[in-house]
Design an enzyme around this catalytic site. Sequence first.
Site, short mmCIF file in Angstrom:
data_model
loop_
_atom_site.label_atom_id
_atom_site.label_comp_id
_atom_site.label_asym_id
_atom_site.label_seq_id
_atom_site.Cartn_x
_atom_site.Cartn_y
_atom_site.Cartn_z
N HIS A 1 0.50 4.30 -2.59
CA HIS A 1 0.21 5.66 -2.15
C HIS A 1 1.34 6.62 -2.48
O HIS A 1 1.11 7.82 -2.67
CB HIS A 1 -0.08 5.66 -0.65
CG HIS A 1 -1.46 5.20 -0.32
ND1 HIS A 1 -2.27 5.84 0.59
CD2 HIS A 1 -2.20 4.17 -0.81
CE1 HIS A 1 -3.44 5.22 0.66
NE2 HIS A 1 -3.41 4.19 -0.18
N ASN B 1 -3.86 8.64 4.32
CA ASN B 1 -2.62 8.01 4.80
C ASN B 1 -2.52 7.91 6.32
O ASN B 1 -1.87 7.00 6.84
CB ASN B 1 -1.41 8.79 4.30
CG ASN B 1 -1.21 8.67 2.80
OD1 ASN B 1 -1.68 7.72 2.18
ND2 ASN B 1 -0.54 9.65 2.21
N THR C 1 -8.91 -15.77 3.10
CA THR C 1 -7.46 -16.03 3.19
C THR C 1 -6.76 -14.74 3.60
O THR C 1 -6.05 -14.12 2.80
CB THR C 1 -6.89 -16.56 1.86
OG1 THR C 1 -7.17 -15.59 0.83
CG2 THR C 1 -7.52 -17.89 1.48
N ARG D 1 0.83 -1.21 0.00
CA ARG D 1 0.00 0.00 0.00
C ARG D 1 0.87 1.26 0.00
O ARG D 1 0.53 2.27 -0.65
CB ARG D 1 -0.92 -0.02 1.23
CG ARG D 1 -1.93 1.11 1.29
CD ARG D 1 -2.98 0.84 2.35
NE ARG D 1 -3.94 1.93 2.43
CZ ARG D 1 -4.00 2.80 3.45
NH1 ARG D 1 -3.17 2.68 4.47
NH2 ARG D 1 -4.90 3.76 3.45
N HIS E 1 -6.19 -5.85 -2.14
CA HIS E 1 -7.09 -5.88 -0.98
C HIS E 1 -7.32 -7.30 -0.48
O HIS E 1 -8.13 -7.51 0.43
CB HIS E 1 -8.43 -5.22 -1.33
CG HIS E 1 -8.34 -3.74 -1.44
ND1 HIS E 1 -9.40 -2.94 -1.83
CD2 HIS E 1 -7.31 -2.88 -1.22
CE1 HIS E 1 -9.03 -1.67 -1.84
NE2 HIS E 1 -7.76 -1.61 -1.49
#
Length: 342
Positions: A86, A115, A266, A82, A216
């Site tokens: 970002h 953030n 999972t 991530r 995700h």
Amino acid sequence: MANDKLAALVVVALLGCMAHTCQASYGYPNPMPPIPSPTPPTAPALSLNYYSYSCPNAEAIVREAVKNATDNNRGIGAGLIRLFFHDCFVRGCDASVLLDPTTANPEPEKLGIPNFPSLRGFEVIDAAKEKLEKECKEVVSCADIVAFAGRDATFFLSNGMVDFKMPAGRYDGRVSFANETLRDLPPPFANVTVLESMFKAKGLDLDDMVTLSGAHTVGISHCSSFADRLPADPSDPTSMEPTLASSLQQRCNRGGDPVVVQDVVTPRDLDRQYYQNVLDRKVLFKSDAALLSPQTLKAVEHNAKNPGKWERKFKEAMVKMGNIEVKTKANGEIRKQCRFVD
């Protein structure tokens, strides 16, 4: 001193929310800033094995730092993927997301609503940079460390199934503003039209958007990011699956802003399960559920049903994303410390 400054800003932010100055939904303002025009500058050419002569152990050092972190907490791996996303979506892949607040710039990207306080993995980048500076002083950019770390986290969280080479040669940016995060980073309530536009503005297409959304499949989310999807709405065909919605509502109603896993099937593994979760309506965000739209449904189905298809596309999309608005020596630097400009 920087840590004291950051702590002070945290208190201010929390007091602001207690005083009801924060927006009710996700903390995002209404209306949102306009989406940038789709004119990303052409990136200079990056290359594989960029540090083979100047710092031969560079990639191994980053991979070791990522392995140490993910062995202790796989969630940090999700945070590093991530972090890469970002960073690249705001001013390009230039490590601008790493910069701490200073007197000259009290609100850098890392304090932007998308953030803070959810972005993590900074200490892994610091650990890699510290070791790299001892081995090859002022050679390896923080931007490349972020890119390598995103790749390596992908490798470890996929249990070696998603393995690829990441081109390098990025320089570090000197500019970082919190307010640009709202303009450039897709919010969790975005529909397909907004998502497509925001990715297009960065030189990425609709399939790249669907592919990168698969990240995700790992990580966690604060309840505030999907609170408007609870309880489930029986009249909405994209509403969250009722049993999952009921379970999440109980957890999220315990007070504060709890975190939950993004993939209930999972949660520890980076795999294609996310796409089956989309089809089963077992995803958290509106932006996840938006992939059931006619424009993206076929890609979701293909990713869910064809082993290896999403993994291959994810490798390509990560490399493509890593080329967004890359800085050069002419407009960047190699920082000595990743949290501060030189």
